[in-house]
Design a protein around this motif. Structure first.
Motif, PDB file in Angstrom:
ATOM      1  N   SER A  79       0.831  -1.208   0.000  1.00 55.16           N
ATOM      2  CA  SER A  79       0.000   0.000   0.000  1.00 55.16           C
ATOM      3  C   SER A  79       0.864   1.256   0.000  1.00 55.16           C
ATOM      4  CB  SER A  79      -0.921  -0.008   1.221  1.00 55.16           C
ATOM      5  OG  SER A  79      -1.777  -1.133   1.206  1.00 55.16           O
ATOM      6  N   LEU A  80       1.964   1.222   0.763  1.00 55.24           N
ATOM      7  CA  LEU A  80       2.900   2.342   0.787  1.00 55.24           C
ATOM      8  C   LEU A  80       3.489   2.586  -0.598  1.00 55.24           C
ATOM      9  CD1 LEU A  80       4.732   4.440   2.233  1.00 55.24           C
ATOM     10  CD2 LEU A  80       6.294   2.538   2.752  1.00 55.24           C
ATOM     11  N   ALA A  81       3.857   1.497  -1.275  1.00 53.79           N
ATOM     12  CA  ALA A  81       4.437   1.637  -2.615  1.00 53.79           C
ATOM     13  C   ALA A  81       3.417   2.211  -3.602  1.00 53.79           C
ATOM     14  CB  ALA A  81       4.949   0.279  -3.102  1.00 53.79           C
ATOM     15  N   LEU A  82       2.161   1.829  -3.477  1.00 52.19           N
ATOM     16  CA  LEU A  82       1.117   2.397  -4.339  1.00 52.19           C
ATOM     17  C   LEU A  82       0.991   3.900  -4.120  1.00 52.19           C
ATOM     18  CD1 LEU A  82      -1.742  -0.267  -4.006  1.00 52.19           C
ATOM     19  CD2 LEU A  82      -0.333   0.161  -6.032  1.00 52.19           C
ATOM     20  N   CYS A  83       0.999   4.313  -2.852  1.00 52.45           N
ATOM     21  CA  CYS A  83       0.890   5.743  -2.553  1.00 52.45           C
ATOM     22  C   CYS A  83       2.095   6.513  -3.099  1.00 52.45           C
ATOM     23  CB  CYS A  83       0.747   5.953  -1.054  1.00 52.45           C
ATOM     24  SG  CYS A  83      -0.890   5.540  -0.405  1.00 52.45           S
ATOM     25  N   HIS A  84       3.282   5.959  -2.926  1.00 54.70           N
ATOM     26  CA  HIS A  84       4.485   6.619  -3.451  1.00 54.70           C
ATOM     27  C   HIS A  84       4.426   6.723  -4.967  1.00 54.70           C
ATOM     28  CE1 HIS A  84       8.095   7.752  -0.996  1.00 54.70           C
ATOM     29  NE2 HIS A  84       7.220   7.452  -0.048  1.00 54.70           N
ATOM     30  N   ASP A  85       3.977   5.666  -5.629  1.00 56.62           N
ATOM     31  CA  ASP A  85       3.855   5.712  -7.084  1.00 56.62           C
ATOM     32  C   ASP A  85       2.871   6.790  -7.530  1.00 56.62           C
ATOM     33  OD1 ASP A  85       5.701   3.721  -7.388  1.00 56.62           O
ATOM     34  OD2 ASP A  85       4.308   2.225  -8.188  1.00 56.62           O
ATOM     35  N   ALA A  86       1.886   7.083  -6.664  1.00 57.53           N
ATOM     36  CA  ALA A  86       0.894   8.112  -6.984  1.00 57.53           C
ATOM     37  C   ALA A  86       1.363   9.507  -6.598  1.00 57.53           C
ATOM     38  CB  ALA A  86      -0.426   7.796  -6.279  1.00 57.53           C
ATOM     39  N   GLY A  87       2.593   9.624  -6.074  1.00 58.51           N
ATOM     40  CA  GLY A  87       3.151  10.929  -5.752  1.00 58.51           C
ATOM     41  C   GLY A  87       2.877  11.416  -4.349  1.00 58.51           C
ATOM     42  N   ARG A  88       2.305  10.568  -3.489  1.00 55.98           N
ATOM     43  CA  ARG A  88       2.043  10.957  -2.101  1.00 55.98           C
ATOM     44  C   ARG A  88       3.243  10.550  -1.253  1.00 55.98           C
ATOM     45  NH1 ARG A  88      -1.161  14.540  -3.865  1.00 55.98           N
ATOM     46  NH2 ARG A  88      -3.314  13.897  -4.317  1.00 55.98           N
ATOM     47  N   THR A  89       4.114  11.511  -0.973  1.00 54.71           N
ATOM     48  CA  THR A  89       5.380  11.198  -0.311  1.00 54.71           C
ATOM     49  C   THR A  89       5.581  11.950   0.997  1.00 54.71           C
ATOM     50  OG1 THR A  89       6.519  12.891  -1.614  1.00 54.71           O
ATOM     51  CG2 THR A  89       6.478  10.649  -2.511  1.00 54.71           C
ATOM     52  N   GLU A  90       4.620  12.798   1.390  1.00 55.23           N
ATOM     53  CA  GLU A  90       4.758  13.521   2.656  1.00 55.23           C
ATOM     54  C   GLU A  90       3.382  13.965   3.159  1.00 55.23           C
ATOM     55  OE1 GLU A  90       5.729  17.968   0.917  1.00 55.23           O
ATOM     56  OE2 GLU A  90       7.409  16.623   1.320  1.00 55.23           O
ATOM     57  N   ASN A  91       3.316  14.258   4.450  1.00 49.95           N
ATOM     58  CA  ASN A  91       2.087  14.743   5.101  1.00 49.95           C
ATOM     59  C   ASN A  91       0.878  13.885   4.708  1.00 49.95           C
ATOM     60  OD1 ASN A  91       3.325  16.946   6.457  1.00 49.95           O
ATOM     61  ND2 ASN A  91       3.266  18.137   4.558  1.00 49.95           N
ATOM     62  N   GLY A  95       6.329  15.596   7.239  1.00 51.05           N
ATOM     63  CA  GLY A  95       6.598  16.671   6.296  1.00 51.05           C
ATOM     64  C   GLY A  95       7.871  16.503   5.500  1.00 51.05           C
ATOM     65  N   SER A  96       8.801  15.690   5.974  1.00 51.04           N
ATOM     66  CA  SER A  96      10.044  15.467   5.235  1.00 51.04           C
ATOM     67  C   SER A  96      10.065  14.112   4.540  1.00 51.04           C
ATOM     68  CB  SER A  96      11.244  15.561   6.195  1.00 51.04           C
ATOM     69  OG  SER A  96      11.157  14.565   7.203  1.00 51.04           O
ATOM     70  N   GLY A  97       8.942  13.375   4.595  1.00 51.42           N
ATOM     71  CA  GLY A  97       8.861  12.105   3.892  1.00 51.42           C
ATOM     72  C   GLY A  97       9.299  10.898   4.683  1.00 51.42           C
ATOM     73  N   ARG A  98       9.629  11.092   5.981  1.00 47.63           N
ATOM     74  CA  ARG A  98       9.945   9.923   6.800  1.00 47.63           C
ATOM     75  C   ARG A  98       8.698   9.061   6.952  1.00 47.63           C
ATOM     76  NH1 ARG A  98      12.220  11.471  12.384  1.00 47.63           N
ATOM     77  NH2 ARG A  98      10.421  12.894  12.289  1.00 47.63           N
ATOM     78  N   ILE A  99       8.911   7.737   7.052  1.00 56.20           N
ATOM     79  CA  ILE A  99       7.799   6.784   7.045  1.00 56.20           C
ATOM     80  C   ILE A  99       7.697   6.101   8.412  1.00 56.20           C
ATOM     81  CG2 ILE A  99       6.782   4.791   5.886  1.00 56.20           C
ATOM     82  CD1 ILE A  99       8.819   5.384   3.559  1.00 56.20           C
ATOM     83  N   PHE A 100       6.536   6.176   9.034  1.00 56.03           N
ATOM     84  CA  PHE A 100       6.267   5.508  10.305  1.00 56.03           C
ATOM     85  C   PHE A 100       5.094   4.561  10.102  1.00 56.03           C
ATOM     86  CE2 PHE A 100       8.375   9.441  11.156  1.00 56.03           C
ATOM     87  CZ  PHE A 100       9.252   9.161  12.192  1.00 56.03           C
ATOM     88  N   ALA A 101       5.206   3.346  10.631  1.00 57.56           N
ATOM     89  CA  ALA A 101       4.181   2.336  10.399  1.00 57.56           C
ATOM     90  C   ALA A 101       3.860   1.587  11.678  1.00 57.56           C
ATOM     91  CB  ALA A 101       4.643   1.350   9.325  1.00 57.56           C
ATOM     92  N   THR A 102       2.622   1.140  11.780  1.00 53.70           N
ATOM     93  CA  THR A 102       2.221   0.343  12.933  1.00 53.70           C
ATOM     94  C   THR A 102       1.032  -0.519  12.551  1.00 53.70           C
ATOM     95  OG1 THR A 102       1.775   0.409  15.305  1.00 53.70           O
ATOM     96  CG2 THR A 102       0.537   1.954  13.939  1.00 53.70           C
ATOM     97  N   ARG A 126      10.704  -1.671  -5.798  1.00 49.42           N
ATOM     98  CA  ARG A 126      10.433  -0.357  -5.209  1.00 49.42           C
ATOM     99  C   ARG A 126       9.810  -0.500  -3.826  1.00 49.42           C
ATOM    100  NH1 ARG A 126       8.326   0.360 -10.342  1.00 49.42           N
ATOM    101  NH2 ARG A 126       6.177   0.716  -9.618  1.00 49.42           N
ATOM    102  N   ALA A 127       8.943  -1.487  -3.667  1.00 54.35           N
ATOM    103  CA  ALA A 127       8.332  -1.718  -2.362  1.00 54.35           C
ATOM    104  C   ALA A 127       9.391  -2.110  -1.329  1.00 54.35           C
ATOM    105  CB  ALA A 127       7.257  -2.802  -2.468  1.00 54.35           C
ATOM    106  N   SER A 128      10.358  -2.910  -1.737  1.00 53.32           N
ATOM    107  CA  SER A 128      11.425  -3.328  -0.816  1.00 53.32           C
ATOM    108  C   SER A 128      12.270  -2.141  -0.371  1.00 53.32           C
ATOM    109  CB  SER A 128      12.315  -4.382  -1.478  1.00 53.32           C
ATOM    110  OG  SER A 128      11.594  -5.554  -1.754  1.00 53.32           O
ATOM    111  N   VAL A 129      12.559  -1.229  -1.297  1.00 55.63           N
ATOM    112  CA  VAL A 129      13.336  -0.033  -0.951  1.00 55.63           C
ATOM    113  C   VAL A 129      12.580   0.806   0.070  1.00 55.63           C
ATOM    114  CG1 VAL A 129      14.263   2.128  -1.846  1.00 55.63           C
ATOM    115  CG2 VAL A 129      14.599   0.006  -3.132  1.00 55.63           C
ATOM    116  N   LEU A 130      11.292   1.002  -0.140  1.00 54.73           N
ATOM    117  CA  LEU A 130      10.479   1.771   0.809  1.00 54.73           C
ATOM    118  C   LEU A 130      10.370   1.038   2.135  1.00 54.73           C
ATOM    119  CD1 LEU A 130       7.675   2.942  -1.633  1.00 54.73           C
ATOM    120  CD2 LEU A 130       9.308   4.427  -0.459  1.00 54.73           C
ATOM    121  N   ARG A 131      10.229  -0.273   2.098  1.00 53.06           N
ATOM    122  CA  ARG A 131      10.176  -1.073   3.324  1.00 53.06           C
ATOM    123  C   ARG A 131      11.386  -0.793   4.219  1.00 53.06           C
ATOM    124  NH1 ARG A 131      11.488  -6.560   3.312  1.00 53.06           N
ATOM    125  NH2 ARG A 131      13.322  -5.839   2.141  1.00 53.06           N
TER     126      ARG A 131
END
Length: 504
Positions: free
Chosen positions: A245-257, A274-281, A472-477
């Motif tokens: 799901s994160l990779a889909l959002c990044h592909d759509a250009g949603r990378t911050e906030n 705001g700087s594109g750091r990724i937090f998950a739970t 790409r998903a692995s890189v974001l992971r």
């Protein structure tokens, strides 16, 4: 172990099962798909089959194999609920599978055209070993049970694919690529991997990437040409569904906030600051939003009430199919609770009003009983019980508390968020007003809201169509910061505070 024989008619194919096996499970093991959208509570009538002798017709999901049974059913019979895709003789076919804890979704993709078709939605057959991740991990500690669980999901997927492909004049051998998504436990159980480390401290996912899977590990023939893969996972609690799901959002250009939540049996969230750091739970929400753990709950199938609204003449509803309602989906329960809260029929603490029996209720509502507990009668035999409301409260409290903690970990305020994405069981059909009325999420006053539907299945489809998607998903992971809620001070208190519904 004592057992009895189930015989399929008219073929005469037969097999012995342990006494007490549910007939629906026995039929699935014999290659007969049985629809159980009510979660095997026997309320929807979709799984009724004809057996020889009295009583003639029985609900397969509630009938134990306690004697020899002859059933009028054939393995591989097409499921009338399958929507067949348009696949030409030269189409290059991909198969995408989202293995949810409660529901399994399957799609076929036409790789050349870049299109896909959802073909099947079925309850995860591993539910016979428990309705949540923890109980299945415990059951899988027995190697024989773990093998059985892998076989169950593989056969269910294979049967659904075979039925759909047969209707299109194709076979499993025509599938060039297959991609699987799901939480970490579900992927491990598909592949027959040891899940014990996922369920005990320090909760380790020893395998996080799944390149070059053997076809037989996912139910395909060993000598087939199908390339099989699965979405990468981060940890025991953050699976391929959220990473995809994160990779889909990044592909759509949603990378911050950006804030994302998958509302299902397991709630999964990520926040991009705001700087594109990724937090998950992730958090345990239970299957109420998928229609399970609700007395008359159903998945979205014929006879299921999907939405409820107020009209000048009382309450109205939208339903799949025609005829009388057979049950109610999680989206409709959310709608209904919003109405009940606004009218004071249910209090903010989730209890029915003390004056329920004397209140002027909108048609068709009527006071009812569920054993010793109070309930509301809806349409026909369908009811909403006090226990149903409590199960929705548990789901909403888990979602709200997890949302607050992940925002805090990211150093973000609700007003900093510009994009909110909602996926999962409610992510394609819920009314945002209902979710806000029940307090599932923080307010997010400056954000746009978008429902994405089943992003786990979409990520599996994208993996079939785009060979670079998993990389790409692995890189974001590898950029994700996991927020483990059980290690956060005060989480239990925030969860308890979040149980209360907002006042109108």
């Amino acid at each position: 172990m004592s057992g009895h024989t189930v015989t399929l008619l008219p073929s005469g194919v037969h097999r012995q099962f342990p006494t007490g096996t549910l007939l629906s499970d026995a039929l699935l093991d014999m290659g007969v798909a049985v629809r159980t959208p009510c979660g095997s509570r026997g309320t929807c009538g979709k799984c009724r089959v004809r057996v020889e002798g009295p009583p003639g017709e029985v609900p397969a999901c509630r009938t134990p194999v306690d004697r020899d049974l002859s059933v009028h059913a054939e393995p591989g019979a097409p499921d009338p609920g399958v929507r067949l895709p348009s696949l030409g003789p030269d189409s290059r076919i991909g198969a995408a599978v989202d293995i949810g804890t409660t529901t399994v979704k399957i799609a076929l993709a036409d790789i050349g055209r870049g299109t896909s078709f959802e073909i099947s939605s079925l309850l995860n057959p591993q539910r016979r070993y428990g309705h949540d991740v923890i109980s299945r991990i415990a059951a899988a500690a027995d190697p024989a049970v773990r093998t059985s669980m892998a076989g169950l999901i593989r056969r269910a997927v294979k049967l659904s694919l075979e039925n759909a492909l047969a209707g299109a004049g194709r076979t499993m051998d025509d599938i060039m690529a297959a991609a699987f998504s799901g939480n970490t436990t579900m992927l491990y159980l598909l592949l027959g991997m040891d899940t014990a480390p996922l369920g005990r401290y320090p909760y380790t996912a020893k395998t996080r990437d799944f390149p070059g899977l053997q076809p037989e590990s996912a139910g395909f023939r060993p000598d087939c040409r199908t390339e099989v893969t699965a979405l990468p996972v981060l940890s025991a609690f953050i699976g391929g569904d959220l990473v995809g799901s994160l990779a889909l959002c990044h592909d759509a250009g949603r990378t911050e906030n950006t804030f994302f939540i998958d509302l299902g049996t397991n709630g999964e969230l990520f926040c991009l600051d705001g700087s594109g750091r990724i937090f998950a739970t992730s958090c345990a929400m239970g299957p109420a939003l998928e229609g399970m753990n609700i007395s008359w709950g159903m998945t979205a199938d014929d006879g299921a009430i999907t939405h409820i609204r107020e009209t000048p003449d009382g309450l109205g509803y939208d339903m799949i199919g025609s005829g009388e309602p057979a049950g109610i989906t999680g989206t409709a329960v959310v709608d209904l609770l919003g109405v009940l809260l606004d009218r004071g029929i249910v209090n903010p603490n989730g209890a029915f009003s003390p004056g329920l029996e004397t209140m002027a209720l909108p048609a068709p509502l009527r006071p009812a009983r569920d054993g010793d507990s109070r309930a509301l009668g809806l349409w026909g035999p369908v009811m909403l019980t006090q226990k149903d409301i409590r199960n929705v409260q548990l789901a909403k409290a888990a979602a709200l508390a997890a949302s607050r903690f992940i925002l805090d970990a990211a150093g973000s305020r609700p007003e900093d968020i510009r994009h909110v994405y909602i996926a999962g069981a409610l992510g394609g059909h819920a009314d945002m007003g209902g979710l806000r009325r029940l307090g599932f999420l923080p307010a997010f006053p400056d954000a746009s809201f978008e429902y994405l539907g089943n992003t786990s299945l979409q990520a599996a489809v994208r993996s079939c169509l785009d060979r670079g998607f998993i990389e790409r998903a692995s890189v974001l992971r590898d950029r994700m910061h996991e927020v483990v809620l059980s290690e956060r001070k005060g989480f239990q208190n925030v969860f308890l505070e979040s149980l209360t519904f907002p006042k109108g």
